[in-house]
Every structure is written in C-alpha cells, then in structure tokens.
Enzyme design. Structure first.
Site, PDB file in Angstrom:
ATOM      1  N   ASP A  32       0.874  -1.162   0.000  1.00 23.02           N
ATOM      2  CA  ASP A  32       0.000   0.000   0.000  1.00 23.02           C
ATOM      3  C   ASP A  32       0.921   1.225   0.000  1.00 23.02           C
ATOM      4  O   ASP A  32       2.139   1.096   0.179  1.00 23.02           O
ATOM      5  CB  ASP A  32      -0.903  -0.031   1.227  1.00 23.02           C
ATOM      6  N   ASP A  34      -0.059   4.908   1.481  1.00 20.16           N
ATOM      7  CA  ASP A  34      -0.196   5.731   2.684  1.00 20.16           C
ATOM      8  C   ASP A  34       0.024   4.916   3.945  1.00 20.16           C
ATOM      9  O   ASP A  34      -0.583   3.866   4.152  1.00 20.16           O
ATOM     10  CB  ASP A  34      -1.588   6.375   2.731  1.00 20.16           C
TER      11      ASP A  34
END
EC number: 3.1.3.-
Length: 477
Positions: A32, A34
């Site tokens: 991912d 963030d």
C-alpha cells in the site's frame, strides 16, 4: 523480579509473527502507499480535521462556533467503536465487552453505571457490531481502523460536545453521516492531496529507509508492486521525495485509485492506463508493464495478467480490513500489517515504571486468586482493598498509553477487538517497513508458542520460584 525483566526488554524494531512464514518462499512483494511506504507528520491530521470542520460549517450549515475546537492528537486511538445512534465512542475487547471507563460522549467520559444501563450490561451483541469491514451495519456500530480516521473520531466527539454543552437538539445518525462525508470530501475533492503536494516537506516524513528496503528486495531479484487508493500525481510526487525520481524502476506494477476493498471483490472494472500527464487512455490492457501506471482494475484481472498467486506473494498495508482481510481469506496471499503505534507502545512497556506497575498488578491478581478461599470478615476486607487497588492500577496502566482509551492492543487483561482482527488477518506485523532491514531475505518468522489457559496451572498451584517467568511472559505480552 523487576531487574530480571529489565534485562530482557522488548525490541521496537522487531517483526512479530502470528503465523509461521519464511521469506525464502516469497517471490513477490506488494505494498500500500499511505502509512506503508510513506509516513506523514503530525500536521496532516490537523489539516484533515480543520478542513472537514470547515466543510461542516460551509456546506452542511453547522454552527460556526465549532470552529473553536482544535485537533487533539492525544484524544483517540485506532480501533475504537462508535455507536452511531447513541453518539458514544468506546473501546471493545475481543469478546465484544466494553472496557468501562473508555466510553465517551463528546469529550466527557460516560459513568460506568450509565453505560451498564444503556447496554444492559457491558456486552455488545454480535448483531450490533460493525460488519466485516468495520463499517456501520444498519446505523449501529462503526469501527475506526484507518489511521486517517483519528481526525474523524476527534471531530465527531468535538461536535457532539458542542451540541451537548449548548443543549442543542440533534439527530446523532445525521451527525455521523455528515462528519463521515466531510472527511471523505477532504480526500475526494483533493483538499488533502493539494496541501501535501504544495508543502511536501511539512507533511511527509522523509524516510531514507523506504528506499533501502525496496533496493534490498530488488537486489535479491524480488518482484514488487504497488496498489493504492491515492491518485497518480500525488503518489508520484511523494515517491520522488522519499525514494527518488527513478522510483518506478523498482516496481513491476503500479496501480493507483484502486478503490480498495472493492478492488479485491469487484470483477467488472478493467484497468486503465495513465500517461505521464495523468491523462486516462482508452487502450485495452493485455499486459501490466513495468514503468507504467494503471488506474482502478480489480484483483482477478491482476492475477490473470501477472500470474502472481498464493503464498509466494506478501502484501503490506496499514488497514487490516481494506488492505489485508480479503487477500488472506480469499486468495491465500501472505500479509504484513504496518502498525506505527507499535513502536511507541513497546517503548512505554520497556520503561521501569511500566514494568514495576505490571509486575505488582500481576502479583496482586495472583494473590486475589489464591486468597479468595478465605471467607472470614477480616480476610474479605483485605480482599476488597486488593480489588480496589487492582482497579486503580489498571486505570494507571491504561494511562501509560492514552489517558482516555489506553493501549491499542489490550483492554485490561484481554486483547482488544483490534488485536483480534490483526491476529486473524496478518501473518506478520511491525511498526514500519524499515524493520525488514533487520532480517535476511530468507528469514523464517516463528510465532511464539504461548501457553493456552488450560496448559497453565492455577496461580495457587505454582511454587514461588515458578511465578517469575510467568510474570516476565505477561510483561512481554
């Protein structure tokens, strides 16, 4: 006992295992963006809070007086539940029991007696709990699992506080929806993205180790991919800042605006190619090419185009539901959870004050278990004093981590609901990706074999010399 425990402190930079896993079996690493590849400064949550608060005032016509409330980074923790209809925020353990003393209406704690009356005890029935992804099911409970949800919880509590303090009648369901929509709009309207891009040094914590982790994996011939809900230009600027302008060379596939968790379940959305200017192209995608950025798509098409399946894939993310749950349950990928709060909690657990408190708390619990057989009035008086002291020490222990809600991982002696989900959906977990630098790419993670309750003798059956290792084990947990 304390010196012995102090000589065996916990490592905040370690990787912890829920399920045995060898990195030698991993050929493909996914990430991912963030709070996985990139971490943000404390200024970001203040930005989100202020922007959402202003949207409530300007677009939802909330009282301008709520502008006096400012973001408090020490108010909430991740993993809390919010009762949408009663407008209370609370911490729930793995057995669906509310931790009394952690129920807040607005910014004020709800007395235990009122909580027990409200819920006819302290247990929350399964049908009232949030759904599989922590969302509110039928306007009952919502669980906040995302790090970005910290400003949302605080804003909900502040607006509730304003209405209660000023005797303003309101519908809690509408308040929850309006705050949720305002927080969403901070993201979808680009408010947050534009602010970060305009002052990237203020909002992004430069992490040289992110590049070191990616470079290490690339040097060992590992394939890598990125799947994020963030937009293309935002990711590109952030990655250029923390990794370098050649960041795409490290990744075999890059997917933006994936709309997780729908990405993992919706088979209908095809991939779209994004050119250097961020323009969406209409080409049909037959292959996911290195150096190219793609938008949307779905996991089933991703698996078809890459052939990356099963336990040779390890995916890292910070959101236990949106990032990890489907991948481990439906597709057999190995999963790694990034839990930034872990490092600070372990450092607290290594302090002498915490160790002394926990050592005595465990000893006191053992005394209560052992001595409860004495039923005479004098003994019962002593037992009641011990119970009172134990309750006070539990409250003190909670305050070591967060004054309102305590630890992310424990509710008194029980695991939190958050930890229960973490244990189920993550093979390994760590404070940040940089922890990978402490391990060889063929390292095997072995979960500790902790005794089950029926595998331990009762406290009263243990000789004094046998109690020290159990106290040490309790401290380590």
């Amino acid at each position: 006992m304390v010196p012995s425990i102090m000589s065996n402190l916990l490592n905040p930079d370690a990787i912890f295992s829920n399920n045995e896993m060898s990195l030698s079996d991993i050929e493909i690493y996914g990430f991912d963006y963030d709070y996985t590849l990139v971490f943000y400064s404390k200024h970001l949550h203040t930005l989100i809070f202020n922007a959402a608060r202003d949207l409530l005032i300007n677009e939802h016509r909330y009282p301008v007086e709520i502008r006096k409330y400012e973001y408090d980074p020490d108010f909430a923790i991740r993993g809390l539940h919010y009762d949408v209809q009663r407008a209370v925020l609370m911490k729930i353990d793995a057995f669906h029991y509310i931790q009394l003393g952690t129920v807040y209406r607005g910014l004020s704690v709800v007395p235990d007696e009122e909580v027990i009356e409200m819920y006819e005890g302290s247990h929350v029935p399964l049908e009232q709990m949030s759904d599989f992804y922590g969302k509110s099911s039928g306007n009952t409970m919502k669980q906040f699992m995302d790090i970005f949800s910290l400003p949302e919880m605080t804003l909900l509590s502040c607006v509730n506080e304003h209405f209660l303090k000023n005797n303003i009648d309101y519908e809690p369901v509408h308040l929850y929806k309006d705050v949720k929509d305002s927080i969403r709009d901070v993201h979808t309207k680009g408010i947050m993205y534009r602010a970060i891009e305009a002052d990237i040094e203020k909002y992004i914590c430069y992490a040289e180790q992110t590049r070191a982790v990616l470079a290490k994996l690339a040097d060992h011939g590992k394939k890598m991919f990125l799947i994020t809900n963030s937009p293309s230009s935002f990711v590109d600027k952030g990655m250029r800042y923390i990794v370098g302008k050649d960041w795409r060379d490290l990744f075999d596939v890059v997917i933006v605006q994936a709309e997780k968790p729908n990405f993992f379940n919706d088979k209908r959305r095809p991939f779209r190619k994004v050119n250097e200017k961020g323009v969406l192209l209409w080409d049909k995608i037959y292959k996911l090419q290195k150096g190219q950025i793609y938008k949307q798509g779905n996991l089933y098409e991703f698996l078809k185009l890459t052939g990356w399946r099963g336990s040779k894939v390890l995916y890292f993310g910070d959101h236990i539901y949106s990032d990890l749950a489907d991948l481990t349950l439906k597709h057999g990928w190995r999963t790694g959870a990034i839990i930034p709060e872990l490092r600070s909690e372990l450092k607290i657990m290594n302090t002498e004050q915490y160790i002394q408190t926990m050592t005595w708390l465990q000893t006191l619990t053992g005394l209560l278990e052992q001595m409860q057989v004495h039923r005479d009035a004098e003994s019962q008086l002593v037992l009641q004093e011990w119970k009172k002291e134990r309750k006070e020490m539990r409250e003190m222990t909670k305050g070591f981590f967060n004054a309102q809600f305590g630890s992310l991982f424990r509710t008194d002696q029980n695991p939190t609901y958050f930890l229960r989900r973490l244990s189920r959906f993550a093979d390994i977990y760590m404070a940040s990706l940089s922890c990978l630098l402490n391990y060889d790419v063929s390292h095997t993670f072995y979960p500790r074999r902790t005794p089950l309750q029926h595998e331990l003798p009762a406290w009263s059956d243990r000789p004094p010399a046998a109690r020290l290792p159990l106290l040490q084990e309790a401290q380590a947990k």
